[in-house]
Motif scaffolding. Structure first.
Motif, PDB file in Angstrom:
ATOM      1  N   HIS A  52       0.971  -1.045  -0.042  1.00  0.00           N
ATOM      2  CA  HIS A  52       0.039   0.101  -0.043  1.00  0.00           C
ATOM      3  C   HIS A  52       0.771   1.320  -0.136  1.00  0.00           C
ATOM      4  O   HIS A  52       1.648   1.375   0.937  1.00  0.00           O
ATOM      5  CB  HIS A  52      -0.916  -0.069   1.233  1.00  0.00           C
ATOM      6  CG  HIS A  52      -1.798   1.282   1.293  1.00  0.00           C
ATOM      7  ND1 HIS A  52      -2.698   1.343   0.496  1.00  0.00           N
ATOM      8  CD2 HIS A  52      -1.730   2.331   2.155  1.00  0.00           C
ATOM      9  CE1 HIS A  52      -3.379   2.458   0.857  1.00  0.00           C
ATOM     10  NE2 HIS A  52      -2.915   3.096   1.880  1.00  0.00           N
ATOM     11  N   LYS A  53       0.846   2.071  -1.051  1.00  0.00           N
ATOM     12  CA  LYS A  53       1.619   3.256  -1.160  1.00  0.00           C
ATOM     13  C   LYS A  53       3.015   3.053  -1.056  1.00  0.00           C
ATOM     14  O   LYS A  53       3.694   3.686  -0.246  1.00  0.00           O
ATOM     15  CB  LYS A  53       1.096   4.379  -0.077  1.00  0.00           C
ATOM     16  CG  LYS A  53      -0.380   4.769  -0.137  1.00  0.00           C
ATOM     17  CD  LYS A  53      -0.675   5.984   0.460  1.00  0.00           C
ATOM     18  CE  LYS A  53      -1.874   6.642   0.341  1.00  0.00           C
ATOM     19  NZ  LYS A  53      -2.481   7.533   1.275  1.00  0.00           N
ATOM     20  N   GLY A  54       3.330   2.016  -1.652  1.00  0.00           N
ATOM     21  CA  GLY A  54       4.938   1.790  -1.809  1.00  0.00           C
ATOM     22  C   GLY A  54       5.530   0.759  -0.519  1.00  0.00           C
ATOM     23  O   GLY A  54       6.516   0.542  -0.539  1.00  0.00           O
ATOM     24  N   ALA A  55       4.574   0.757   0.637  1.00  0.00           N
ATOM     25  CA  ALA A  55       5.175  -0.203   1.817  1.00  0.00           C
ATOM     26  C   ALA A  55       4.486  -1.179   1.852  1.00  0.00           C
ATOM     27  O   ALA A  55       3.534  -1.616   1.289  1.00  0.00           O
ATOM     28  CB  ALA A  55       4.525   0.638   2.834  1.00  0.00           C
ATOM     29  N   THR A  56       5.406  -2.359   2.217  1.00  0.00           N
ATOM     30  CA  THR A  56       4.830  -3.656   2.306  1.00  0.00           C
ATOM     31  C   THR A  56       4.605  -4.124   3.786  1.00  0.00           C
ATOM     32  O   THR A  56       5.405  -3.632   4.520  1.00  0.00           O
ATOM     33  CB  THR A  56       6.032  -4.664   1.697  1.00  0.00           C
ATOM     34  OG1 THR A  56       6.254  -4.317   0.296  1.00  0.00           O
ATOM     35  CG2 THR A  56       5.786  -6.157   1.749  1.00  0.00           C
ATOM     36  N   TYR A  57       3.534  -4.701   3.834  1.00  0.00           N
ATOM     37  CA  TYR A  57       3.067  -5.314   5.275  1.00  0.00           C
ATOM     38  C   TYR A  57       2.933  -6.623   5.116  1.00  0.00           C
ATOM     39  O   TYR A  57       2.260  -7.438   4.226  1.00  0.00           O
ATOM     40  CB  TYR A  57       1.590  -4.736   5.451  1.00  0.00           C
ATOM     41  CG  TYR A  57       1.699  -3.057   5.529  1.00  0.00           C
ATOM     42  CD1 TYR A  57       1.659  -2.551   6.665  1.00  0.00           C
ATOM     43  CD2 TYR A  57       1.669  -2.455   4.189  1.00  0.00           C
ATOM     44  CE1 TYR A  57       1.688  -1.010   6.768  1.00  0.00           C
ATOM     45  CE2 TYR A  57       1.616  -0.890   4.274  1.00  0.00           C
ATOM     46  CZ  TYR A  57       1.688  -0.194   5.761  1.00  0.00           C
ATOM     47  OH  TYR A  57       1.688   0.993   5.549  1.00  0.00           O
TER      48      TYR A  57
END
Length: 98
Positions: A52-57
Motif C-alpha cells: 500500500h502506497k509503496g510500503a509492504t505489510y
C-alpha cells in the motif's frame, strides 16, 4: 590410540528402540501432512504480504473481523479494504522495514 571410540556409522532402524521407532514414524507422518498442506496452498514458506502506497505489510492473520464483517486473507486483494485496515492500524498488518 586405544581410548578413541570408533564411529559406528549411521544408525539403522534395527538400532532403534520400539519407542524411537514410533516417534520416527510420527515425525515422518507429520512431515508428509505438512507437505500435503503446502501442496494444497494452505500454508506457505513465506509470510503473505500486501502493499500500500509503496510500503509492504506482512499479514499475520488468516481470518479477521473488521467493522462487523468476517474476512479471509483472500479479501486483502481489495486495495480499498487494505487502505482502511492500515488507516485503522490493525495489529495483523505489520509494516516491513526496508
Amino acid at each position: 590410540m586405544a581410548n578413541e571410540k570408533q564411529n559406528p556409522g549411521p544408525a539403522t532402524s534395527d538400532d532403534l528402540t520400539p519407542r524411537e521407532k514410533d516417534l520416527l514414524a510420527i515425525i515422518e507422518d507429520m512431515g508428509k501432512q505438512l507437505e500435503a498442506k503446502k501442496m494444497d496452498g494452505l500454508t506457505s514458506a513465506q509470510t503473505p504480504t500486501v502493499t500500500h502506497k509503496g510500503a509492504t505489510y506482512e499479514v499475520t492473520a488468516q481470518k479477521f473481523n473488521f467493522e462487523g464483517t468476517d474476512y479471509t486473507i483472500e479479501d486483502l486483494k481489495d486495495a480499498k479494504l487494505v487502505a482502511k485496515l492500515i488507516d485503522k492500524k490493525v495489529g495483523f498488518l505489520v509494516k516491513r522495514e526496508a
